[in-house]
Design a protein around this motif. Structure first.
Motif: not given
Length: 130
Positions: A19-21, A29-34, A65-76
């Motif tokens: 899920a994207i917050p 999902g772009d935290f910097d753009a937000y 906002l920290v991404a984890h899991c994988s770059y193709d299918y990130p979790m946050h």
């Protein structure tokens, strides 16, 4: 040559799987753009844009906002800024402290409450497969 995972230790609130917050949905999902959108500063590429001012605004935000899991299918994980420890295969990272300063935690909690983010922050050990 293979693909490895980075280890990540961070203090925050994990988002639901895949899920994207909600507050980031319109930004895909772009935290910097937000952050740029709420800064009140001229936007990237616009007249008067000041990279240093934008960076200072971002650095003052109590949340990462920290991404984890994988770059193709990130979790946050919505994290308290400054609590992330990251380690690549073959190296050692030694956390300097597991204490989260009360003022950082209060600012994080207020920021989350303003955006309807619920959950109890905690230390999370995750990986990023890349």
């Amino acid at each position: 040559m293979g693909i490895s995972s980075d280890g990540i230790l961070v203090y925050g609130i994990p988002c639901e799987e895949d899920a994207i917050p909600e507050f980031l949905e319109e930004f895909e999902g772009d935290f910097d753009a937000y952050l740029e959108s709420i800064s009140g500063l001229p936007q990237w590429g616009g007249p008067g844009h000041d990279f240093a001012a934008q960076r200072a605004f971002r650095d003052a935000c109590p949340v990462d906002l920290v991404a984890h899991c994988s770059y193709d299918y990130p979790m946050h994980i919505i994290a308290v800024r400054g609590t992330e420890y990251r380690n690549s295969r073959g190296s050692v990272t030694e956390p300097t402290s597991f204490d989260v300063p009360l003022e950082k935690l209060a600012a994080f909690t207020n920021w989350c409450t303003e955006r309807g983010i619920t959950g109890k922050p905690r230390w999370c050990l995750v990986s990023m497969y890349g």
